[in-house]
Motif scaffolding. Structure first.
Motif, short mmCIF file in Angstrom:
data_model
loop_
_atom_site.label_atom_id
_atom_site.label_comp_id
_atom_site.label_asym_id
_atom_site.label_seq_id
_atom_site.Cartn_x
_atom_site.Cartn_y
_atom_site.Cartn_z
N ASN A 136 0.83 -1.21 0.00
CA ASN A 136 0.00 0.00 0.00
C ASN A 136 0.86 1.25 0.00
N PRO A 143 -6.45 -2.02 -7.83
CA PRO A 143 -7.70 -1.94 -7.06
C PRO A 143 -8.26 -3.28 -6.64
N ARG A 146 -6.19 -4.58 -3.68
CA ARG A 146 -6.56 -3.89 -2.44
C ARG A 146 -7.88 -4.40 -1.91
N ALA A 147 -8.83 -4.66 -2.81
CA ALA A 147 -10.12 -5.20 -2.38
C ALA A 147 -9.94 -6.59 -1.75
N ILE A 150 -8.59 -6.17 1.83
CA ILE A 150 -9.61 -5.79 2.80
C ILE A 150 -10.55 -6.95 3.07
N LYS A 169 -11.49 3.85 10.02
CA LYS A 169 -12.38 4.19 8.91
C LYS A 169 -13.82 3.85 9.27
N TRP A 173 -16.64 2.71 4.21
CA TRP A 173 -15.36 2.68 3.49
C TRP A 173 -14.93 1.24 3.24
N GLN A 176 -17.06 -0.20 0.49
CA GLN A 176 -16.68 0.36 -0.80
C GLN A 176 -15.45 -0.33 -1.37
N GLN A 177 -14.49 -0.67 -0.51
CA GLN A 177 -13.29 -1.36 -0.98
C GLN A 177 -13.60 -2.78 -1.44
N ARG A 178 -14.51 -3.41 -0.76
CA ARG A 178 -14.81 -4.82 -1.08
C ARG A 178 -15.74 -4.98 -2.27
N ARG A 202 -17.28 0.02 -9.95
CA ARG A 202 -18.13 -0.05 -8.75
C ARG A 202 -19.60 0.05 -9.11
#
Length: 378
Positions: A136, A143, A146-147, A150, A169, A173, A176-178, A202
Motif C-alpha cells: 500500500n 484496485p 486492495r479489495a 480488505i 475508517k 469505506w 466500498q473497498q470490497r 463499482r
C-alpha cells in the motif's frame, strides 16, 4: 521500525534489530530460500512476468537494498493453526518480500536477506496489516488486490466493524473497498489491467452478475459514440473557414467643412484659438446631453413693443407687410402696413380674415342683416 515498513539494508548491516520486548534482540539474517515460505494472505496477484522477475533477481544478486520481513513458523501457526500443512517444514513465514523471494528463485539466487520481526505476529490484525503495508505504501497493489486485502482482513478478523475500527475508517469505506470483488472474474481482470475505471467498475459491481458484461459493453458503445461525435465536431470546426476580419479604418483627417460632433463625454470641442469661431453653415449634430441650439430668428421678427399693451401705442412701422393671398381683394393686398389709425379699414380687414361662421357671429352681434353682411364681404 514498525512492522512491514521499508528499511534500507545498508543501514541495518551488522546492527542489532529491536525485537519484541522480553525476547533476545534479532539481527539481520541471510536465510536459504528453502527455509522460507510465503503467506497465503498476500493480496498481491500481479508480480510481473517471469522475464521481469528474473531481471529483478539479477539485480538482487548484486545488491539487495531492502530486506524481507519474516516471522517464525511457531508464531505464525499460533495465529492460524490450520496453516501447518501449507507452511510445511519452513522455519519462517514471509510477511513482506514475496516478490523478492520469487525473483531470487527465478534468478538462481539461493539466499534472501530478511529481518525477523516476531512482534508482527502478535495478532492477526497486525500480521495482515504488515502484509499489506509495504504494497500500500508503494502503491503497488491494483484496485482488485486492495479489495482482496480488505476482504481477507474482514474474514480473518470476523467482521467489517473490526477492520474499520483498526484502520480508523467507517464501515461504508470497508464496503466500498470490497465492492469490486462482486465483479465477474473477467471484469476484475480489466480493472487490474487499468482498462476499466474504478468508478465504472463499482457501478457495474452493483448489478446482477448475469448483466454485468452487457453493462460494460453498453458503456463502451456509449463512449465510442461520444468520441465519434466529438471527432466530427472537431473536424467541422477545423474545416470551417475562419471569419473574415475587416481591418479597422484609419482615422480620417478632420474635414474643415464637417461640423463637429458632440458626444456625452465630449460636450465642447477643444479650441486651439481663444478667438470665437464663426458659426458653421451646416447644422451641428447634438446628442441627448447637448443643449438644443437656439431657434434662428424669423425673416420678419416682431419686437415685444410692436404688440399693443395697455396704455401703449403699437409700433406700426414694424408690422410685417401682408402677403398676397389667392382670392384676396386688390385693395387689401396693396396695403403696406396694418391700418391702426383707420378703424374702419382695420375692421374690414379683420372681418375678411375671419372664417364665415365667426364673421356671421360678429354681424349678429352688430345687428346686421344677411344682406348687409353680403355687401360687406364683397
Amino acid at each position: 521500525m514498525s512492522g512491514g515498513r521499508r528499511t534500507s539494508l545498508v543501514s541495518l548491516a551488522n546492527q542489532k534489530v529491536e525485537d519484541v520486548p522480553g525476547r533476545s534482540d534479532a539481527i539481520l539474517l541471510s536465510l536459504p530460500l528453502e527455509k522460507l515460505h510465503c503467506t497465503r494472505f498476500n493480496p498481491r496477484r500481479n508480480f510481473g512476468t517471469d522475464d521481469e522477475l528474473k531481471e529483478f533477481g539479477e539485480k538482487l544478486k548484486k545488491e539487495q537494498l531492502q530486506p524481507a520481513v519474516v516471522v517464525s513458523r511457531a508464531g505464525y501457526l499460533k495465529l492460524w493453526p490450520d496453516e501447518a500443512d501449507r507452511v510445511g517444514q519452513a522455519a519462517y513465514v514471509i510477511a513482506n518480500g514475496e516478490r523478492r523471494y520469487r525473483a531470487s528463485q527465478l534468478a538462481g539466487r539461493t539466499v534472501l536477506e530478511v529481518i525477523h520481526r516476531e512482534d508482527v505476529a502478535k495478532s492477526r490484525a497486525h500480521f495482515l496489516d504488515a502484509v499489506q503495508s509495504e504494497n500500500n505504501d508503494r502503491q503497488d497493489l491494483d484496485p482488485i488486490e486492495r479489495a482482496i486485502a480488505i476482504e481477507t482482513m474482514v474474514t480473518e478478523l470476523e467482521g467489517a466493524d473490526r477492520v474499520a475500527a483498526y484502520y480508523g475508517k467507517t464501515k461504508g469505506w470497508v464496503s466500498q473497498q470490497r465492492k469490486l470483488l462482486k465483479l465477474a472474474p473477467e471484469l476484475q481482470e480489466l480493472v487490474s489491467a487499468g482498462e476499466m475505471p474504478v468508478r465504472v467498475a463499482r457501478d457495474i459491481a452493483g448489478l446482477p452478475a448475469d448483466v454485468q458484461a452487457a453493462a460494460w459493453d453498453e458503456h463502451l458503445e456509449r463512449r465510442r459514440l461520444e468520441k465519434e461525435a466529438g471527432a466530427r465536431l472537431r473536424e467541422q470546426a477545423a474545416n470551417q473557414p475562419a471569419p473574415a476580419t475587416t481591418p479597422a479604418p484609419a482615422p480620417a483627417s478632420p474635414d474643415p467643412e464637417q461640423p463637429p460632433r458632440f458626444t456625452a463625454v465630449n460636450q465642447t470641442p477643444a479650441r486651439e484659438s481663444p478667438e470665437p469661431a464663426e458659426e458653421p453653415t451646416r447644422g451641428v449634430r447634438f446628442t441627448a446631453v447637448n443643449p438644443q441650439p437656439e431657434p434662428r430668428p424669423t425673416q420678419n421678427p416682431v419686437p415685444d413693443d410692436a404688440v399693443p399693451t395697455e396704455g401703449k401705442e403699437p409700433r406700426a412701422d414694424v408690422i410685417p407687410e401682408p402677403r398676397e393671398a389667392l382670392g384676396e381683394p386688390a385693395e387689401l393686398t396693396s396695403l403696406k402696413r396694418f391700418p391702426y389709425d383707420n378703424g374702419t379699414e382695420a375692421g374690414m380687414l379683420l372681418l375678411h380674415k375671419m372664417p364665415p361662421e365667426d364673421r356671421a357671429t360678429v354681424y349678429e352681434m352688430l345687428g346686421k342683416d344677411p344682406e348687409t353682411q353680403a355687401a360687406c364681404c364683397r
